[in-house]
Scaffold this motif. Sequence first.
Motif, PDB file in Angstrom:
ATOM      1  N   GLN A 286       0.724  -1.193   0.038  1.00 22.93           N
ATOM      2  CA  GLN A 286       0.022  -0.039   0.034  1.00 22.93           C
ATOM      3  C   GLN A 286       0.899   1.360   0.057  1.00 22.93           C
ATOM      4  OE1 GLN A 286      -2.423  -1.530  -1.059  1.00 22.93           O
ATOM      5  NE2 GLN A 286      -4.101  -0.759   0.403  1.00 22.93           N
ATOM      6  N   TYR A 287       1.941   1.082   0.463  1.00 20.72           N
ATOM      7  CA  TYR A 287       2.783   2.521   0.751  1.00 20.72           C
ATOM      8  C   TYR A 287       3.953   2.373  -0.111  1.00 20.72           C
ATOM      9  CZ  TYR A 287       0.466   3.288   4.946  1.00 20.72           C
ATOM     10  OH  TYR A 287      -0.554   3.631   5.899  1.00 20.72           O
ATOM     11  N   HIS A 288       4.245   1.179  -1.075  1.00 22.51           N
ATOM     12  CA  HIS A 288       4.979   1.068  -2.035  1.00 22.51           C
ATOM     13  C   HIS A 288       6.714   1.251  -1.324  1.00 22.51           C
ATOM     14  CE1 HIS A 288       1.353   2.316  -4.244  1.00 22.51           C
ATOM     15  NE2 HIS A 288       1.582   3.517  -3.621  1.00 22.51           N
ATOM     16  N   CYS A 289       6.725   0.594  -0.477  1.00 20.62           N
ATOM     17  CA  CYS A 289       8.192   0.679   0.198  1.00 20.62           C
ATOM     18  C   CYS A 289       8.522  -0.682   0.697  1.00 20.62           C
ATOM     19  CB  CYS A 289       7.874   1.663   1.376  1.00 20.62           C
ATOM     20  SG  CYS A 289       6.571   1.112   2.731  1.00 20.62           S
ATOM     21  N   ASP A 290       9.720  -0.853   1.281  1.00 17.79           N
ATOM     22  CA  ASP A 290      10.200  -1.812   1.911  1.00 17.79           C
ATOM     23  C   ASP A 290       9.975  -1.863   3.295  1.00 17.79           C
ATOM     24  OD1 ASP A 290      11.247  -3.083  -0.497  1.00 17.79           O
ATOM     25  OD2 ASP A 290      13.208  -2.037  -0.302  1.00 17.79           O
ATOM     26  N   ILE A 291      10.323  -0.717   3.982  1.00 14.01           N
ATOM     27  CA  ILE A 291       9.917  -0.614   5.336  1.00 14.01           C
ATOM     28  C   ILE A 291       8.855   0.681   5.509  1.00 14.01           C
ATOM     29  CG2 ILE A 291      10.743  -0.003   7.544  1.00 14.01           C
ATOM     30  CD1 ILE A 291      13.496  -1.581   6.730  1.00 14.01           C
ATOM     31  N   ARG A 292       7.826   0.458   6.228  1.00 16.17           N
ATOM     32  CA  ARG A 292       7.039   1.532   6.525  1.00 16.17           C
ATOM     33  C   ARG A 292       7.691   2.650   7.108  1.00 16.17           C
ATOM     34  NH1 ARG A 292       3.809   2.090  10.820  1.00 16.17           N
ATOM     35  NH2 ARG A 292       3.956  -0.199  11.593  1.00 16.17           N
ATOM     36  N   SER A 293       7.429   3.771   7.079  1.00 22.12           N
ATOM     37  CA  SER A 293       7.756   5.293   7.524  1.00 22.12           C
ATOM     38  C   SER A 293       7.182   5.155   9.006  1.00 22.12           C
ATOM     39  CB  SER A 293       7.363   6.395   6.936  1.00 22.12           C
ATOM     40  OG  SER A 293       7.525   7.651   7.644  1.00 22.12           O
ATOM     41  N   GLU A 294       8.174   5.542  10.017  1.00 17.58           N
ATOM     42  CA  GLU A 294       7.486   5.780  11.310  1.00 17.58           C
ATOM     43  C   GLU A 294       6.321   6.731  11.296  1.00 17.58           C
ATOM     44  OE1 GLU A 294      10.049   7.999  14.020  1.00 17.58           O
ATOM     45  OE2 GLU A 294      11.593   8.036  12.312  1.00 17.58           O
ATOM     46  N   PHE A 295       6.241   7.636  10.456  1.00 14.15           N
ATOM     47  CA  PHE A 295       5.351   8.732  10.342  1.00 14.15           C
ATOM     48  C   PHE A 295       3.710   8.136   9.712  1.00 14.15           C
ATOM     49  CE2 PHE A 295       9.085  11.003  10.221  1.00 14.15           C
ATOM     50  CZ  PHE A 295       9.173  11.516  11.411  1.00 14.15           C
ATOM     51  N   LEU A 296       3.822   6.737   9.241  1.00 17.42           N
ATOM     52  CA  LEU A 296       2.743   6.528   8.765  1.00 17.42           C
ATOM     53  C   LEU A 296       1.899   5.447   9.580  1.00 17.42           C
ATOM     54  CD1 LEU A 296       3.778   6.083   5.088  1.00 17.42           C
ATOM     55  CD2 LEU A 296       2.050   7.640   5.912  1.00 17.42           C
ATOM     56  N   PRO A 297       0.641   5.172   9.803  1.00 11.52           N
ATOM     57  CA  PRO A 297       0.091   4.229  10.425  1.00 11.52           C
ATOM     58  C   PRO A 297       0.402   2.872   9.712  1.00 11.52           C
ATOM     59  CG  PRO A 297      -1.683   5.497   9.358  1.00 11.52           C
ATOM     60  CD  PRO A 297      -0.350   5.993   9.018  1.00 11.52           C
ATOM     61  N   PRO A 298      -0.144   1.570  10.308  1.00 13.38           N
ATOM     62  CA  PRO A 298      -0.067   0.515   9.538  1.00 13.38           C
ATOM     63  C   PRO A 298      -1.285   0.691   8.477  1.00 13.38           C
ATOM     64  CG  PRO A 298       0.081  -0.233  11.973  1.00 13.38           C
ATOM     65  CD  PRO A 298      -0.147   1.671  11.717  1.00 13.38           C
ATOM     66  N   ALA A 299      -1.047   0.019   7.327  1.00 12.15           N
ATOM     67  CA  ALA A 299      -1.777   0.234   6.201  1.00 12.15           C
ATOM     68  C   ALA A 299      -3.146  -0.872   6.413  1.00 12.15           C
ATOM     69  CB  ALA A 299      -0.909  -0.190   4.959  1.00 12.15           C
ATOM     70  N   TYR A 300      -4.030  -0.364   5.686  1.00 14.55           N
ATOM     71  CA  TYR A 300      -5.304  -1.209   5.578  1.00 14.55           C
ATOM     72  C   TYR A 300      -5.462  -1.276   4.188  1.00 14.55           C
ATOM     73  CZ  TYR A 300      -7.841   3.036   4.172  1.00 14.55           C
ATOM     74  OH  TYR A 300      -8.277   4.091   3.514  1.00 14.55           O
ATOM     75  N   TYR A 301      -6.604  -2.085   3.857  1.00 15.23           N
ATOM     76  CA  TYR A 301      -7.061  -2.370   2.394  1.00 15.23           C
ATOM     77  C   TYR A 301      -8.480  -2.645   2.558  1.00 15.23           C
ATOM     78  CZ  TYR A 301      -6.950  -7.419   3.448  1.00 15.23           C
ATOM     79  OH  TYR A 301      -7.244  -8.483   4.157  1.00 15.23           O
ATOM     80  N   SER A 302      -8.892  -2.569   1.398  1.00 16.95           N
ATOM     81  CA  SER A 302     -10.492  -3.046   1.158  1.00 16.95           C
ATOM     82  C   SER A 302     -10.703  -3.510  -0.323  1.00 16.95           C
ATOM     83  CB  SER A 302     -11.476  -1.591   0.989  1.00 16.95           C
ATOM     84  OG  SER A 302     -12.759  -1.967   0.906  1.00 16.95           O
ATOM     85  N   MET A 303     -11.193  -4.702  -0.253  1.00 18.05           N
ATOM     86  CA  MET A 303     -11.289  -5.591  -1.681  1.00 18.05           C
ATOM     87  C   MET A 303     -12.668  -5.986  -1.889  1.00 18.05           C
ATOM     88  SD  MET A 303      -8.064  -6.077  -2.717  1.00 18.05           S
ATOM     89  CE  MET A 303      -6.438  -6.225  -2.471  1.00 18.05           C
ATOM     90  N   VAL A 304     -12.824  -6.123  -3.170  1.00 17.91           N
ATOM     91  CA  VAL A 304     -14.304  -6.425  -3.557  1.00 17.91           C
ATOM     92  C   VAL A 304     -14.312  -6.896  -4.809  1.00 17.91           C
ATOM     93  CG1 VAL A 304     -15.009  -4.191  -4.501  1.00 17.91           C
ATOM     94  CG2 VAL A 304     -16.749  -5.858  -3.845  1.00 17.91           C
TER      95      VAL A 304
END
Length: 512
Positions: A286-304
């Motif tokens: 979701q964040y297009h990264c190897d390691i999430r930035s400390e300034f971003l919350p854990p990512a979520y998703y929504s699928m249908v």
Amino acid sequence: MQKEIEITVAPEHVSNEQVILQNLARALKVDIAKLNSYKVLKRSIDARSRKVIYRLQIRAYIDEQPLEEQNTFSYPTLNKDKIVIIVGAGPAGLFAALQCLEKGLKPIIVERGKDVKQRRRDLAAINKQGVVNTESNYCYGEGGAGTYSDGKLYTRSNKRGDINKILQIFVQHGADEDILIDARPHIGTNKLPHIITAIRETIQNAGGEVLFDSKLTDFLVTEGKIKGIVINQEQELLADHVILATGHSARDIYELLNKKNILIEAKPFALGVRVEHPQQIIDSAQYHCDIRSEFLPPAYYSMVEQVKTRGVFSFCMCPGGIIAPCATDINEIVVNGWSPSKRNNPFANSGTVVQVTLDDVQGYDPLRMLNFQSEIEQLAFEAGGGNLVAPAQRMIDFVENKLSIDLPKNSYLPGTKSVMLDNILPDFVSSSLRAALPLFGKKMKGYYTNEAILVGVESRTSSPVRIPRDKETYQHPQITGLYPCAEGAGYAGGIVSAAIDGINCANAIVNK
């Protein structure tokens, strides 16, 4: 002068007042010295491009000071002769009670389960010993299922009522003010119990009553009018207005209504599994990264995805969450998910479910969808082997019809057992999931992987029964004074929509 405008900032600057003021001055083309203050109205993450940003909807105050806002709620002196019985202390029941107090009516909440403090012991027994207390569990007790459901507060119920009022009441009782501005607000399971307790104390201090260990066992009806209820098969509680806010897992209520020939209807619901990934996989995708930035919350998703005529969709996604055992009776497996406020657990889970229509379960019995749901839950229990051990399978193994040799580490505390989920799920559910999961993987890189585990079964997505009511009066068409409410009646789906429906039912009583 006030102006509302949207600006964007990097995640590391989302709380930096000086950077925000500079961006505002630039966007509004005014001297920064003229910006006396600003208020963030909405905050959301935009991760559509490789550079992740925050979008801030802001009200800027130019050459003027903002007025101090009054967001507290007070309650007048009660008319103690005007009693409203509210069955269930979940979000619908609690907010119905608050609204009754606001309008001068006396609410009496009856709750089959225990208060938050006592309830914790029963949850510990579920997680550690696989023992279910049928009156006190993840679904029954103070705050209802919402107390241990992550506290997600995003909703599509914008036209049903005042969402901001719901959020303000939560803040007044201890929730972080961030829920007022976040696009996907949540409170966190670790914080909700204290907030629910504070709301109950507000109700009691204003003159309302809350009765725990008080199970509705009968309705008192005379000539088509409600006269009260019976608690624990012995105590009569009298009132001309009863709000029935029992939640979608109180099967005995549906059976009681059916036994007394009070109209109920079979209702479609959704059935599937809870899918869990390592959170790092979701963050990376979701964040297009190897390691999430400390300034971003854990990512979520929504699928249908539409598979032939059936919808397959993700439900109740919990970043940094836990899969919880949510059975309400012995010999059944039901799974759900929750997250703490920081969402800092190493896994991300989401219900992934398939639509079940009335045509899938033949017959005319209004309880047939409920019975079908129950049968699947019992099959899951048998497959797990007892003690709430849940049947599970790796994702690609499931799609390729392979028994998983082993299972990945996961968050489900009672434990998981490798099984063929096809032996539990109906064919139309299995085949729909089997078609949808690879398609989800095409939408989100890394989703389709054998590092993901499917845990069964996610079956309490919504009520399999609808308790009908009049659109204008909110009353049951056969019983004057009976107000079917929220998720248990089939009219809500989540904390906020349930709270709104509780308020609407209370207002219907006032209007009457």
